[in-house]
Design an enzyme around this catalytic site. Structure first.
Site, PDB file in Angstrom:
ATOM      1  N   CYS A  14     -20.664  -7.649 -71.339  1.00 65.07           N
ATOM      2  CA  CYS A  14     -20.832  -8.850 -72.161  1.00 65.07           C
ATOM      3  C   CYS A  14     -20.839 -10.034 -71.198  1.00 65.07           C
ATOM      4  O   CYS A  14     -20.759  -9.855 -69.987  1.00 65.07           O
ATOM      5  CB  CYS A  14     -19.776  -8.972 -73.264  1.00 65.07           C
ATOM      6  SG  CYS A  14     -18.081  -9.203 -72.730  1.00 65.07           S
ATOM      7  N   CYS A  88     -25.362 -10.107 -73.866  1.00 67.51           N
ATOM      8  CA  CYS A  88     -25.615 -10.742 -72.564  1.00 67.51           C
ATOM      9  C   CYS A  88     -27.102 -10.963 -72.333  1.00 67.51           C
ATOM     10  O   CYS A  88     -27.506 -11.477 -71.302  1.00 67.51           O
ATOM     11  CB  CYS A  88     -24.982  -9.964 -71.415  1.00 67.51           C
ATOM     12  SG  CYS A  88     -25.674  -8.357 -71.104  1.00 67.51           S
ATOM     13  N   CYS A  92     -28.655  -8.617 -68.017  1.00 66.42           N
ATOM     14  CA  CYS A  92     -28.366  -7.239 -67.623  1.00 66.42           C
ATOM     15  C   CYS A  92     -29.586  -6.624 -66.945  1.00 66.42           C
ATOM     16  O   CYS A  92     -30.658  -6.569 -67.547  1.00 66.42           O
ATOM     17  CB  CYS A  92     -27.993  -6.407 -68.846  1.00 66.42           C
ATOM     18  SG  CYS A  92     -26.566  -7.054 -69.715  1.00 66.42           S
TER      19      CYS A  92
END
Length: 140
Positions: A14, A88, A92
């Site tokens: 996250c 996120c 990522c």
């Protein structure tokens, strides 16, 4: 019990690695009983784990007070079989051959423990579902 080499590896990501990913990693570590390698990280880690999250997890017998937010690295993603993101977005990194899941969960940042409890409970249910998918029996 599986050997360490055959253990599946799961990474929870996250933004701040202070709430959702910490709870998910703690539940998976607790429920998998050593059968899964567990990591968590944040694209922009906070200074500390959310105190309301620590309290909410303590209420279900899981102590995460010693955990610290960790920065997301490409090595962590590369070393994981399953990467579970929690809000996120594009931060990522994506590698071919990895399994990606995106769990839409409310962010507990800035909320009290009463608001964190339902998020915690939803994460526990999702982690139990993940264990079932991985073929690992979690305690009741």
């Amino acid at each position: 019990m599986s050997t360490p080499a055959s253990r599946p590896s799961v990474l929870f990501v996250c933004v701040h690695n202070a709430g959702r990913s910490q709870m998910a990693a703690a539940f998976l570590t607790h429920l998998a009983d050593g059968q899964v390698e567990v990591r968590s990280a944040g694209s922009a880690p906070a200074d500390a784990v959310n105190p309301a999250v620590v309290q909410a997890m303590g209420e279900v017998g899981i102590d995460i007070s010693a955990e610290v937010p960790k920065v997301l690295t490409t090595d962590a993603v590369r070393a994981s079989d399953v990467v579970i993101t929690m809000g996120c977005g594009d931060a990522c990194p994506v590698f071919p051959g990895k399994r990606y899941l995106d769990w839409q969960l409310e962010d507990p940042a800035g909320q009290g423990v009463s608001a964190v409890r339902p998020i915690r409970d939803e994460i526990e249910q999702r982690v139990r579902g993940l264990l079932a998918e991985l073929g690992i029996t979690a305690p009741a």
